[in-house]
Motif scaffolding. Structure first.
Motif, PDB file in Angstrom:
ATOM      1  N   PRO A  34       0.811  -1.220   0.000  1.00 55.75           N
ATOM      2  CA  PRO A  34       0.000   0.000   0.000  1.00 55.75           C
ATOM      3  C   PRO A  34       0.847   1.274   0.000  1.00 55.75           C
ATOM      4  N   SER A  58      -4.101  -1.546  -3.027  1.00 56.97           N
ATOM      5  CA  SER A  58      -5.071  -1.714  -1.945  1.00 56.97           C
ATOM      6  C   SER A  58      -4.610  -2.792  -0.974  1.00 56.97           C
ATOM      7  N   SER A  59      -4.986  -2.609   0.267  1.00 54.20           N
ATOM      8  CA  SER A  59      -4.556  -3.574   1.299  1.00 54.20           C
ATOM      9  C   SER A  59      -5.552  -4.703   1.445  1.00 54.20           C
TER      10      SER A  59
END
Length: 113
Positions: A87, A112-113
């Motif tokens: 991220p 995105s995590s």
């Protein structure tokens, strides 16, 4: 007139990969003068990868072992292969022709995590 055009950015999940391209046109002396930088809003632009004066690869500390810079002289293109994305790699990525300090328009990478 030298122009640089980046492409390949996008949205990827953490752990994924992307390959960015920087196509150079105009009077380019050497692709060794083209490197990659990135910037997050509110922060200074950060060196990511480039070539030394003798053509060796050089990387910023946070991407070593995960990113690889390469070049294709026939296509006047410099690539940035980004693996194991995190991220904190989220940023707009720019290529730069250091000989005349010319920058591309940037390509956004979102992890995105």
């Amino acid at each position: 007139q030298v122009q640089l055009v980046e492409s390949g950015g996008g949205l990827v999940q953490a752990g994924g990969s992307l390959r960015l391209s920087c196509v150079a046109s105009g009077n380019i002396l050497s692709l060794n003068h083209i490197g990659w930088y990135r910037q997050v809003p509110g922060k200074e632009r950060e060196f990511v990868a480039g070539f030394t004066s003798v053509g060796l690869r050089d990387y910023g500390g946070s991407v070593k072992g995960r990113f690889t810079i390469s070049r294709d002289n026939a296509k006047n293109t410099v690539y940035l292969q980004m693996n194991n994305l995190k991220p904190e790699d989220t940023a707009t990525y720019y290529c730069r022709y250091s000989y005349f300090d010319i920058w591309g328009q940037g390509t956004l990478v979102t992890v995105s995590s």
